[in-house]
Scaffold this active site. Structure first.
Site, PDB file in Angstrom:
ATOM      1  N   GLU A 146       1.090  -0.806  -0.206  1.00 12.62           N
ATOM      2  CA  GLU A 146      -0.187  -0.154   0.147  1.00 12.62           C
ATOM      3  C   GLU A 146       0.823   1.454  -0.117  1.00 12.62           C
ATOM      4  O   GLU A 146       0.578   1.924   1.072  1.00 12.62           O
ATOM      5  CB  GLU A 146      -1.028  -0.253   1.308  1.00 12.62           C
ATOM      6  N   HIS A 171      -8.089  -4.100  -0.778  1.00 15.67           N
ATOM      7  CA  HIS A 171      -7.361  -4.181   0.349  1.00 15.67           C
ATOM      8  C   HIS A 171      -6.117  -2.956   0.497  1.00 15.67           C
ATOM      9  O   HIS A 171      -6.207  -2.569   1.717  1.00 15.67           O
ATOM     10  CB  HIS A 171      -6.344  -5.786   0.697  1.00 15.67           C
ATOM     11  N   GLU A 172      -5.364  -3.025  -0.859  1.00 13.26           N
ATOM     12  CA  GLU A 172      -4.972  -1.893  -1.066  1.00 13.26           C
ATOM     13  C   GLU A 172      -5.161  -0.551  -0.969  1.00 13.26           C
ATOM     14  O   GLU A 172      -4.606   0.357  -0.065  1.00 13.26           O
ATOM     15  CB  GLU A 172      -3.665  -1.986  -2.166  1.00 13.26           C
ATOM     16  N   HIS A 196      -6.112   0.505   2.785  1.00 13.63           N
ATOM     17  CA  HIS A 196      -4.804   0.691   3.456  1.00 13.63           C
ATOM     18  C   HIS A 196      -4.417   1.968   3.432  1.00 13.63           C
ATOM     19  O   HIS A 196      -3.952   2.649   4.472  1.00 13.63           O
ATOM     20  CB  HIS A 196      -3.388   0.355   3.201  1.00 13.63           C
ATOM     21  N   GLU A 220      -3.664  -4.077   9.796  1.00 14.87           N
ATOM     22  CA  GLU A 220      -4.258  -4.958   8.340  1.00 14.87           C
ATOM     23  C   GLU A 220      -5.534  -6.018   9.245  1.00 14.87           C
ATOM     24  O   GLU A 220      -6.280  -5.361   8.413  1.00 14.87           O
ATOM     25  CB  GLU A 220      -3.576  -6.561   8.860  1.00 14.87           C
ATOM     26  N   ASP A 247      10.133  -9.983   9.349  1.00 14.88           N
ATOM     27  CA  ASP A 247       9.772 -10.742   8.535  1.00 14.88           C
ATOM     28  C   ASP A 247       9.018 -12.774   8.626  1.00 14.88           C
ATOM     29  O   ASP A 247       8.017 -12.625   7.664  1.00 14.88           O
ATOM     30  CB  ASP A 247      10.846 -10.964   7.372  1.00 14.88           C
ATOM     31  N   TYR A 292      -4.318 -10.142  10.218  1.00 20.14           N
ATOM     32  CA  TYR A 292      -5.221  -9.868   8.780  1.00 20.14           C
ATOM     33  C   TYR A 292      -6.440 -10.649   9.563  1.00 20.14           C
ATOM     34  O   TYR A 292      -7.447  -9.794   9.768  1.00 20.14           O
ATOM     35  CB  TYR A 292      -4.954 -11.119   7.807  1.00 20.14           C
TER      36      TYR A 292
END
Length: 629
Positions: A289, A313-314, A317, A336, A393, A401
């Site tokens: 995003e 979704h993006e 954001h 998220e 990460d 989410y």
């Protein structure tokens, strides 16, 4: 970000300090001493050496008296010189941490008081192995003629391309000038502000960018390549190599409708431009995003109905994540969970409530898969995990989410339905806009906004939802109308004896739309592996090897490999390497690796293709395949 902000909620006035003292386990930078307000970036992109030669000027606000030193995040950067308000400043790089990088400790040649500002200028160069950057050779691009560069800073990789306060708790505006070879185009997560020939090199051009809305460092993004664009709406263009650009313009034609739908739910879109960039196949995520320029995987172009979900979704954001940001990565679910909630509200507005319910069912299944992979007692499956000495990460999964969405959906049911709860989400966005929030602040505001329903809120198992590993304490009751057909077909295959296989026909799939076909596959993956005979029959009647939709193909190949169909192994490895979206690449490699006869083949294929994968993808697949170094 400093001071108090108050908003009139459904229940009166609620005040929030937008600068609660903060410590971020993923950052070395001085957060209580100072805050970056603006970045001025100058980059020279060197494709021969795979480095950015840079100069950054940080405008820093001082938050304490007798201020004379600060620490910034940096990782694998060569620092040449540092100055403060134009005077030389001493600097030292601290001990390198295994994933956080090295603290850059700067001593000012003077002392400042609270409320003053200082401009800290740093000349530096990135490393060819900077984890924020992926340098592609011409043959890794669609056009095959020119090299390509893209960045991915979330969560903690910005420090490999800019020395900065690399924490989502600090927000700043930025301006940038980027020098690139003149046959290429540069874009950033900002508004385009013109271009000019590079006065120091006639074979290069300088692109300028400005980002007037304060944003966290992880949203700084750059791309350089042989890019073209098409207008797709009054505030939107789609960018990609020319080979993809017309297909992308067609696929993204609903962008403005989606933006307007999001605005009707969440409030005005404050970022001005909303462009989309389709990246080369090695991009590791479905989308990112980046403000003014969403990055998208090309895997969504393969006739994929989940494209709408990725873009929704993006777009969402732009409010939850970019405008209101998690204060540290431990509160990532605030970004998220709310974004998935708004994304599904967009689906509800543009399609139907049944589709939103169906997406909720699919999300619960993805959460089950993540919990299974991490282990039900793993604290990384907590909604709010402790990330002290944890690499963000490695913590990444669908938990923030889908556990986040499940909590918000559960609260929606308790508080009076989608319209009522979306009212709270919109109010939360207004209150924390341009700042950051923690779970505690979010929860306090929830109790304030719904002050007449506090008894109900007090009955929620908050500890079970937030601080307990595994699946949530409550499973939402979703409407199964769209899911029933998928479940029925899945059960027919699971229960079928050999003699029953003749009763399956291609008509079975004609009744399912694309999201239902994906759900049917996802259900099969939750069952014990099907017998090989069944899977071969499935291919014979449904012709699934010919399906282009990447979400379907990915699940189908996993089903085949699990059934030990040897012919599927090269197809699975091909899909794992011809694109690099981690959602597909990691499970496909794992599936082949778990088929013991082909474990070595999986490792060999990975090693052959490792150089073409994104550095984060390569690191995580190596871990999955138990390869050290």
């Amino acid at each position: 970000m400093c001071g108090l902000k108050s908003i009139r909620s459904a229940s009166g006035v609620f005040s929030v300090s937008t600068m609660t003292p903060v410590s971020d386990p993923s950052s070395f930078s001085s957060l209580s001493k100072c805050a970056t307000k603006h970045l001025n970036l100058i980059y020279h992109v060197d494709f021969d050496r795979h480095v950015l030669k840079g100069k950054v000027a940080l405008t820093v606000e001082v938050l304490e008296d007798k201020f004379s030193s600060l620490t910034l995040d940096s990782k694998d950067l060569k620092i040449f010189k540092v100055s403060a308000n134009g005077q030389a400043a001493q600097f030292a790089l601290g001990t390198k941490h295994k994933f956080k990088g090295s603290p850059l400790e700067i001593t000012l040649p003077f002392e400042l008081s609270r409320g003053q500002h200082v401009i800290v200028e740093i000349e530096y160069e990135t490393s060819p192995s900077a984890t924020a950057l992926q340098w592609l050779t011409p043959k890794q691009t669609a056009g095959k003629k020119h090299p390509y560069l893209f960045s991915q800073c979330q969560a903690t990789h910005c420090r490999t391309m800019v020395p900065c306060q690399d924490t989502p708790s600090v927000k700043h505006t930025y301006y940038a000038q980027v020098s690139v070879p003149r046959e290429l185009v540069a874009l950033m997560s900002a508004l385009r502000d013109g271009q000019e020939p590079d006065p120091s090199d006639s074979s290069r051009v300088i692109y300028r960018f400005r980002q007037p809305v304060p944003m966290p460092s992880y949203l700084i993004a750059i791309v350089v390549g042989a890019l073209e664009s098409r207008e797709i709406g009054p505030r939107s263009r789609v960018w990609s190599e020319k080979e993809y650009v017309d297909e992308a313009a067609f696929e993204f034609s609903e962008t403005e409708t989606m933006l307007k739908t999001a605005e009707s739910l969440a409030g005005p879109y404050v970022w001005g431009q909303y462009d989309l960039l389709v990246l080369p196949p090695s991009f590791p995520y479905g989308g990112m995003e980046n403000p003014c320029l969403t990055f998208v995987t090309p895997t969504v172009l393969a006739g994929d109905r989940s494209l709408a979900g990725v873009i929704a979704h993006e777009i969402s954001h732009s409010w939850t994540g970019n405008l209101v940001t998690n204060r540290t990565w431990e509160h990532f679910w605030l970004n998220e969970g709310h974004t998935v909630y708004i994304e599904r509200m967009i689906a509800r507005s543009m399609e139907s409530e049944q589709l939103r319910q169906f997406k909720g069912i699919g999300g619960w299944k993805e959460l089950q898969e993540s919990v299974k992979q991490f282990g039900a007692n793993n604290v990384l499956t907590n909604l709010v995990p402790n990330l002290h000495e944890v690499d963000t990460d490695e913590a990444f999964s669908s938990v923030p989410y889908e556990k986040g969405f499940a909590l918000l959906y559960h609260l929606e049911e308790l508080m009076g339905g989608p319209e009522v709860f979306m009212g709270f989400v919109k109010s939360y966005i207004q209150l924390f806009a341009y700042g950051s929030a923690t779970t505690e602040e979010w929860k306090n505001y929830l109790f304030t906004y719904f002050k007449d329903k506090v008894e109900i809120l007090n009955k929620v198992d908050w500890n079970g939802w937030m601080h307990t590993p595994g699946m949530p304490p409550v499973k939402p009751q979703y409407d199964t109308t769209m899911a029933d057909a998928c479940t029925a077909l899945c059960q027919r295959w699971v229960k079928a004896k050999e003699e029953d296989l003749t009763c399956f026909t291609e008509a079975d799939l004609k009744k399912l739309n694309s999201p239902q076909l994906i759900e049917f596959m996802a259900l099969l993956l939750q069952e014990e592996p099907l017998p090989l005979l069944h899977v071969k029959k499935m291919q014979e009647v449904y012709q699934l090897n010919g399906v282009k939709n990447t979400e379907v193909r990915f699940r189908w190949l996993r089903i085949c490999v699990r059934a030990h169909w040897e012919e599927a192994v090269p197809l699975a490895l091909k899909m794992a390497t011809e694109q690099g979206r981690m959602k597909f690449t990691r499970p496909l490699f794992k599936e082949v690796y778990n088929f013991s006869k082909y474990s070595e083949e999986a490792v060999k294929t990975f090693k052959e293709h490792r150089g073409a994968l994104h550095p984060v993808t390569a690191m995580l697949v190596a871990k999955d395949l138990k390869i050290d170094g």
